[in-house]
Design a protein around this motif. Structure first.
Motif, PDB file in Angstrom:
ATOM      1  N   GLU A 165       0.838  -1.218   0.000  1.00 48.15           N
ATOM      2  CA  GLU A 165       0.000   0.000   0.000  1.00 48.15           C
ATOM      3  C   GLU A 165       0.868   1.262   0.000  1.00 48.15           C
ATOM      4  N   GLU A 166       1.992   1.178   0.697  1.00 46.45           N
ATOM      5  CA  GLU A 166       2.818   2.373   0.905  1.00 46.45           C
ATOM      6  C   GLU A 166       4.111   2.390   0.083  1.00 46.45           C
ATOM      7  N   LEU A 167       4.295   1.357  -0.713  1.00 43.31           N
ATOM      8  CA  LEU A 167       5.549   1.235  -1.470  1.00 43.31           C
ATOM      9  C   LEU A 167       5.230   0.976  -2.941  1.00 43.31           C
ATOM     10  N   LEU A 168       5.848   1.761  -3.814  1.00 45.77           N
ATOM     11  CA  LEU A 168       5.498   1.643  -5.230  1.00 45.77           C
ATOM     12  C   LEU A 168       6.714   1.924  -6.108  1.00 45.77           C
ATOM     13  N   LEU A 169       6.594   1.578  -7.386  1.00 48.90           N
ATOM     14  CA  LEU A 169       7.611   2.021  -8.342  1.00 48.90           C
ATOM     15  C   LEU A 169       7.319   3.501  -8.580  1.00 48.90           C
ATOM     16  N   ARG A 170       8.303   4.342  -8.377  1.00 46.09           N
ATOM     17  CA  ARG A 170       8.045   5.790  -8.430  1.00 46.09           C
ATOM     18  C   ARG A 170       7.454   6.194  -9.780  1.00 46.09           C
ATOM     19  N   THR A 171       6.559   7.147  -9.748  1.00 45.40           N
ATOM     20  CA  THR A 171       5.890   7.565 -10.982  1.00 45.40           C
ATOM     21  C   THR A 171       6.583   8.764 -11.613  1.00 45.40           C
ATOM     22  N   HIS A 172       7.461   9.392 -10.850  1.00 48.40           N
ATOM     23  CA  HIS A 172       8.236  10.521 -11.367  1.00 48.40           C
ATOM     24  C   HIS A 172       9.505  10.674 -10.522  1.00 48.40           C
ATOM     25  N   THR A 173      10.411  11.529 -10.976  1.00 54.14           N
ATOM     26  CA  THR A 173      11.648  11.700 -10.201  1.00 54.14           C
ATOM     27  C   THR A 173      11.484  12.779  -9.131  1.00 54.14           C
ATOM     28  N   SER A 174      10.293  13.388  -9.053  1.00 54.47           N
ATOM     29  CA  SER A 174      10.073  14.472  -8.079  1.00 54.47           C
ATOM     30  C   SER A 174      10.339  14.078  -6.624  1.00 54.47           C
ATOM     31  N   PRO A 175      10.086  12.814  -6.195  1.00 49.91           N
ATOM     32  CA  PRO A 175      10.400  12.497  -4.793  1.00 49.91           C
ATOM     33  C   PRO A 175      11.849  12.779  -4.415  1.00 49.91           C
ATOM     34  N   VAL A 176      12.744  12.781  -5.398  1.00 47.36           N
ATOM     35  CA  VAL A 176      14.153  13.072  -5.076  1.00 47.36           C
ATOM     36  C   VAL A 176      14.288  14.516  -4.574  1.00 47.36           C
ATOM     37  N   GLN A 177      13.351  15.374  -4.989  1.00 45.83           N
ATOM     38  CA  GLN A 177      13.355  16.755  -4.457  1.00 45.83           C
ATOM     39  C   GLN A 177      13.271  16.723  -2.939  1.00 45.83           C
ATOM     40  N   ALA A 178      12.254  16.001  -2.448  1.00 49.70           N
ATOM     41  CA  ALA A 178      12.035  15.963  -0.995  1.00 49.70           C
ATOM     42  C   ALA A 178      13.216  15.313  -0.283  1.00 49.70           C
ATOM     43  N   ARG A 179      13.723  14.223  -0.879  1.00 50.95           N
ATOM     44  CA  ARG A 179      14.843  13.508  -0.239  1.00 50.95           C
ATOM     45  C   ARG A 179      16.099  14.385  -0.184  1.00 50.95           C
ATOM     46  N   THR A 180      16.262  15.250  -1.178  1.00 49.68           N
ATOM     47  CA  THR A 180      17.452  16.109  -1.187  1.00 49.68           C
ATOM     48  C   THR A 180      17.265  17.316  -0.267  1.00 49.68           C
ATOM     49  N   MET A 181      16.054  17.877  -0.326  1.00 50.35           N
ATOM     50  CA  MET A 181      15.793  19.078   0.503  1.00 50.35           C
ATOM     51  C   MET A 181      15.941  18.785   1.983  1.00 50.35           C
ATOM     52  N   GLU A 182      15.400  17.642   2.422  1.00 43.03           N
ATOM     53  CA  GLU A 182      15.404  17.370   3.875  1.00 43.03           C
ATOM     54  C   GLU A 182      16.826  17.169   4.406  1.00 43.03           C
ATOM     55  N   LYS A 183      17.756  16.860   3.515  1.00 42.80           N
ATOM     56  CA  LYS A 183      19.149  16.630   3.952  1.00 42.80           C
ATOM     57  C   LYS A 183      20.033  17.861   3.754  1.00 42.80           C
ATOM     58  N   HIS A 184      19.504  18.862   3.026  1.00 42.30           N
ATOM     59  CA  HIS A 184      20.411  19.944   2.616  1.00 42.30           C
ATOM     60  C   HIS A 184      20.770  20.891   3.748  1.00 42.30           C
ATOM     61  N   ASP A 185      22.028  21.248   3.784  1.00 38.49           N
ATOM     62  CA  ASP A 185      22.524  22.192   4.788  1.00 38.49           C
ATOM     63  C   ASP A 185      22.861  23.504   4.080  1.00 38.49           C
ATOM     64  N   PHE A 186      22.010  24.517   4.284  1.00 36.93           N
ATOM     65  CA  PHE A 186      22.185  25.764   3.537  1.00 36.93           C
ATOM     66  C   PHE A 186      23.418  26.565   3.968  1.00 36.93           C
ATOM     67  N   SER A 187      24.001  26.186   5.092  1.00 34.37           N
ATOM     68  CA  SER A 187      25.231  26.899   5.463  1.00 34.37           C
ATOM     69  C   SER A 187      26.355  26.537   4.489  1.00 34.37           C
ATOM     70  N   GLN A 188      26.143  25.441   3.752  1.00 31.42           N
ATOM     71  CA  GLN A 188      27.143  25.017   2.755  1.00 31.42           C
ATOM     72  C   GLN A 188      26.866  25.615   1.368  1.00 31.42           C
ATOM     73  N   GLY A 189      25.822  26.456   1.269  1.00 31.68           N
ATOM     74  CA  GLY A 189      25.510  27.071  -0.021  1.00 31.68           C
ATOM     75  C   GLY A 189      24.134  26.649  -0.510  1.00 31.68           C
ATOM     76  N   PRO A 190      23.718  27.188  -1.655  1.00 32.87           N
ATOM     77  CA  PRO A 190      22.395  26.874  -2.183  1.00 32.87           C
ATOM     78  C   PRO A 190      22.286  25.408  -2.640  1.00 32.87           C
TER      79      PRO A 190
END
Ligand code: DAH
Length: 348
Positions: A165-190
């Motif tokens: 129910e909660e696991l699927l073959l991704r339908t787009h690459t957009s989830p990588v946005q969330a995975r990258t944003m949540e880890k990003h440290d803005f003190s290191q730049g944009p």
């Protein structure tokens, strides 16, 4: 005939034979015939025992002399034939370095890989990092964090293959946005990233739809990022991919994860905008979706939307390759027919 005469005749005959021989094997035969254990010279010398004691030394020294002469002839001829054989071998084994070599057939990257690498190179040049996502993705990242809650009607367009129910073959690459944003440290730049990869949809396959295809996600987040930055970036990308003379056009559109959202077109590279079969007589070709990242998407990934803003885009390299190479059926990319794939072997 006296033994002396026999010896003289034998000598003349042998000299003729030696000089006429034309191979080392033949020469060896002759040597055995004359000087071998059962050779004619040996035979003659055996007859020496019947000679008178006075004649023996005379004939003996003559025989020795003849044997030496013949040995010399044999040696001389041998050297001559060996030289001839060597010259022949040298002539025959000459390597013509100017002959074209045998080409070794090498494989080539799939045309989609080549296309994606070309796009990656452009973004690497603009200071982006390349991020890999997961092909098996959680509903949370694929939909929820992209502002597509469970009951959102836009989910209908992206039905997928579910593992649970909660696991699927991704339908787009957009989830990588969330995975990258949540880890990003803005003190290191944009944050500047692209993420290429496979995506999956429950589509009925036809000339323009495949249940598996590719996308390249793009995301930039910093203070003061605007639609203008998006437009400039896409202009650079599309001109590099389709030619400097191309224009781009943004049309209002809708994606749940961007606000405002746009559909991006390029002026047709075939007709230059006049209208043809490639651009369906509109002069424009739709090439990607993009927009300014929805504040809710930023907040869900822990980014302060009052401080930061960003743009995102989603590009289909399959479609880019179809347009650039005039491929009229997306399924060719996935059928692995070498007659199709070899056409893109740029290495030859
Ligand atoms: N994820 C969208 C799709 O698969 C494509 C897309 C559109 C991605 C707009 C974006 C974007 O990042 O801003 O249809």
């Amino acid at each position: 005939m006296s033994l002396k005469e026999v010896l003289e005749e034998l000598k003349q005959e042998a000299i003729t034979k030696i000089s006429e021989s034309d191979s080392l094997a033949q020469l060896n035969e002759i040597r055995i015939q004359i000087l071998g254990k059962k050779g004619s010279m040996t035979e003659v010398l055996r007859g020496m025992k019947d000679l008178t004691p006075e004649m023996r030394p005379v004939v003996g020294s003559l025989a020795n002399e003849i044997r030496d002469v013949l040995s010399e002839h044999l040696e001389g001829k041998k050297a001559e034939l060996e030289l001839k054989a060597m010259n022949k071998a040298l002539a025959e084994e000459t390597i013509d370095v100017t002959l074209p070599g045998k080409t070794i057939k090498t494989g080539n990257s799939h045309i989609l890989t080549q296309t994606m690498q070309e796009i990656e190179d452009i973004f690497l040049g603009l200071g982006y990092k390349i991020v890999e996502g997961y092909e098996v993705e959680q509903d949370e990242y694929n939909f929820e964090r992209m502002n597509l809650p469970k009951d959102h009607p836009a989910r209908d367009m992206q039905d997928s293959f579910y593992i649970t129910e909660e696991l699927l073959l991704r339908t787009h690459t957009s989830p990588v946005q969330a995975r990258t944003m949540e880890k990003h440290d803005f003190s290191q730049g944009p944050l500047r990233m692209i993420s290429p990869g496979k995506v999956f949809r429950r589509d009925n396959d036809d000339a323009t739809h495949s249940h598996q295809f590719h996308q390249i996600e793009g995301l930039v987040i910093d203070e003061h990022i605007t639609m203008g930055d998006l437009k400039g970036t896409l202009e650079v990308l599309l001109k590099k991919m389709f030619g400097e003379e191309r224009n781009i056009r943004l049309r209002p559109s809708y994606f749940p994860f961007t606000e405002p959202s746009v559909e991006v077109d390029i002026s047709c590279f075939k007709c230059g905008g006049k209208g043809c079969n490639v651009c369906k007589h509109t002069g424009w070709i739709e090439i990607l979706g993009a927009g300014v990242v929805h504040p809710r998407v930023l907040e869900m990934s822990g980014i302060d939307s009052t401080k930061y803003s960003g743009f995102a885009f989603g590009l289909g390299p399959d479609r880019v390759a179809m347009l650039r190479y005039g491929v009229n059926d997306i399924r060719y990319f996935y059928q692995n027919d070498v007659r199709f794939l070899n056409q893109f072997n740029v290495k030859g």
